[in-house]
Design a protein around this motif. Sequence first.
Motif, PDB file in Angstrom:
ATOM      1  N   GLY A 117      -1.021  -8.101  -4.308  1.00 21.67           N
ATOM      2  CA  GLY A 117      -1.621  -7.169  -5.260  1.00 21.67           C
ATOM      3  C   GLY A 117      -0.570  -6.341  -5.977  1.00 21.67           C
ATOM      4  N   SER A 118      -1.020  -5.240  -6.562  1.00 16.29           N
ATOM      5  CA  SER A 118      -0.144  -4.542  -7.500  1.00 16.29           C
ATOM      6  C   SER A 118       1.075  -3.890  -6.861  1.00 16.29           C
ATOM      7  CB  SER A 118      -0.944  -3.523  -8.310  1.00 16.29           C
ATOM      8  OG  SER A 118      -1.477  -2.569  -7.450  1.00 16.29           O
ATOM      9  N   CYS A 119       1.045  -3.631  -5.536  1.00 10.61           N
ATOM     10  CA  CYS A 119       2.258  -3.038  -4.963  1.00 10.61           C
ATOM     11  C   CYS A 119       3.353  -4.091  -4.805  1.00 10.61           C
ATOM     12  CB  CYS A 119       1.953  -2.351  -3.642  1.00 10.61           C
ATOM     13  SG  CYS A 119       1.170  -3.442  -2.484  1.00 10.61           S
ATOM     14  N   CYS A 175      -0.502   4.068  -5.758  1.00 10.31           N
ATOM     15  CA  CYS A 175      -1.673   3.210  -5.687  1.00 10.31           C
ATOM     16  C   CYS A 175      -1.879   2.751  -4.237  1.00 10.31           C
ATOM     17  CB  CYS A 175      -1.574   2.022  -6.646  1.00 10.31           C
ATOM     18  SG  CYS A 175      -0.279   0.870  -6.275  1.00 10.31           S
ATOM     19  N   ASP A 176      -3.088   2.329  -3.949  1.00  6.69           N
ATOM     20  CA  ASP A 176      -3.376   1.803  -2.615  1.00  6.69           C
ATOM     21  C   ASP A 176      -2.624   0.482  -2.452  1.00  6.69           C
ATOM     22  OD1 ASP A 176      -5.114   3.854  -2.613  1.00  6.69           O
ATOM     23  OD2 ASP A 176      -6.942   2.639  -2.544  1.00  6.69           O
ATOM     24  N   ILE A 177      -2.311   0.132  -1.212  1.00  6.33           N
ATOM     25  CA  ILE A 177      -1.614  -1.135  -1.050  1.00  6.33           C
ATOM     26  C   ILE A 177      -2.539  -2.202  -0.443  1.00  6.33           C
ATOM     27  CG2 ILE A 177       0.655  -0.048  -1.010  1.00  6.33           C
ATOM     28  CD1 ILE A 177       0.844  -0.456   1.908  1.00  6.33           C
ATOM     29  N   ASP A 178      -2.323  -3.418  -0.914  1.00  7.35           N
ATOM     30  CA  ASP A 178      -3.116  -4.557  -0.455  1.00  7.35           C
ATOM     31  C   ASP A 178      -2.251  -5.358   0.511  1.00  7.35           C
ATOM     32  OD1 ASP A 178      -5.457  -4.244  -2.311  1.00  7.35           O
ATOM     33  OD2 ASP A 178      -3.892  -4.498  -3.808  1.00  7.35           O
ATOM     34  N   VAL A 179      -2.792  -5.632   1.701  1.00 11.07           N
ATOM     35  CA  VAL A 179      -2.030  -6.313   2.741  1.00 11.07           C
ATOM     36  C   VAL A 179      -2.832  -7.517   3.217  1.00 11.07           C
ATOM     37  CG1 VAL A 179      -0.967  -6.047   5.020  1.00 11.07           C
ATOM     38  CG2 VAL A 179      -1.103  -4.078   3.493  1.00 11.07           C
TER      39      VAL A 179
HETATM   40 MG    MG Z   1      -4.667  -3.146  -5.509  1.00  6.83          MG
END
Ligand code: MG
Length: 331
Positions: free
Chosen positions: A61-63, A72-76
Amino acid sequence: RNQKRRLECRPDIDSLTPSFLSIYNSLIPAEEEKAKQKRLILSLEKLVVKEWPDARLCLYGSCANSFGVSNCDIDVCLAIECDGTSKPEILTKLADILQSENLQNVQALTHARVPIVKLMDPSTGISCDICINNLLAVVNTKLLKDYAQIDGRLRQLAFIVKHWAKSRGVNETYRGTLSSYAYVLMCIHFLQQRRPAILPCLQEMEATYKVTVDEVECLYFDQVEKLKNFGAHNNESIGRLLWEFFDYWAYRHDYANAVISIRTGGFISKREKDWTRRIGNDRHLICIEDPFEVSHDLGRVVDKYSIKVLREEFERAADIMQYDPNPSVTL
Ligand code: MG
Ligand code: GTP
């Protein structure tokens, strides 16, 4: 709609670039933030391997695709061999493990379209969503990141488009508008279409990167450091590209027939994809082909109400780009 179409761009368009670049600069995350995210992932991974020794955590994702703004929130993604255990069971177990450590707001959302565990790390304030084996998302994250390295204008354009979409409320898939991922694909496609082109089509070039995930073959040229000068023959400014981007989606895109496809670097017809009518909940009112899951239309979430909202927002943005004295503020 075509009657409203303008052909001549305002003469002072290039002078708008500095104001947009200063917005872009204010959105870029600091290096320090990246380091914090990496440390958090490593400490979460330590907890995970105690239970599942072969499991790994990766960012997507965006991170990780270079299109993430600060805070921003992180997608893992948890990559794990499931052998028999269902995803909801794994997520519930994962939530238990994380809960017993010093993490807050731990929740397993096992019934979501993409089931996840949500949590917040109190020491950094970072929130993250952990999903299981969403490996295609990890691969499309790499593709976006590779595109971003070819020409700096992609990242600038996409940051401003995402920022605009969030502030206008048209970046909400649960309400029928487009995901951030869809907006970035629209930006890549748009830059592939400029003449001279600002971005190449990596999937049409010799494949230097090859993986097969979930039976989908992902092939493309990933030696992007060799393409650093690709866009150098085109010197269009960010002000002009934004003008053209919104003008395109407001007045020139063929919503009735065209599918945009970064995979082919061009357009495909809806008929060819059999995306001409509603099938289940997929309405195909704006068609954006996923670069790897080619049967997947990222516009599928858009319905007959939200298409109107979306197109009116594109028109509003195009008109501001053309007539407003201070578009970067008004947009
Ligand atoms: Mg995201
Ligand atoms: P922001 O969080 O808004 O900054 O952007 P993001 O790129 O992280 O978007 P989001 O959190 O919505 O999605 C995270 C990642 O999941 C995307 O970057 C993609 O890699 C992937 N993804 C999201 N939606 C889809 C989809 O419909 N199909 C596929 N294949 N991948 C998706």
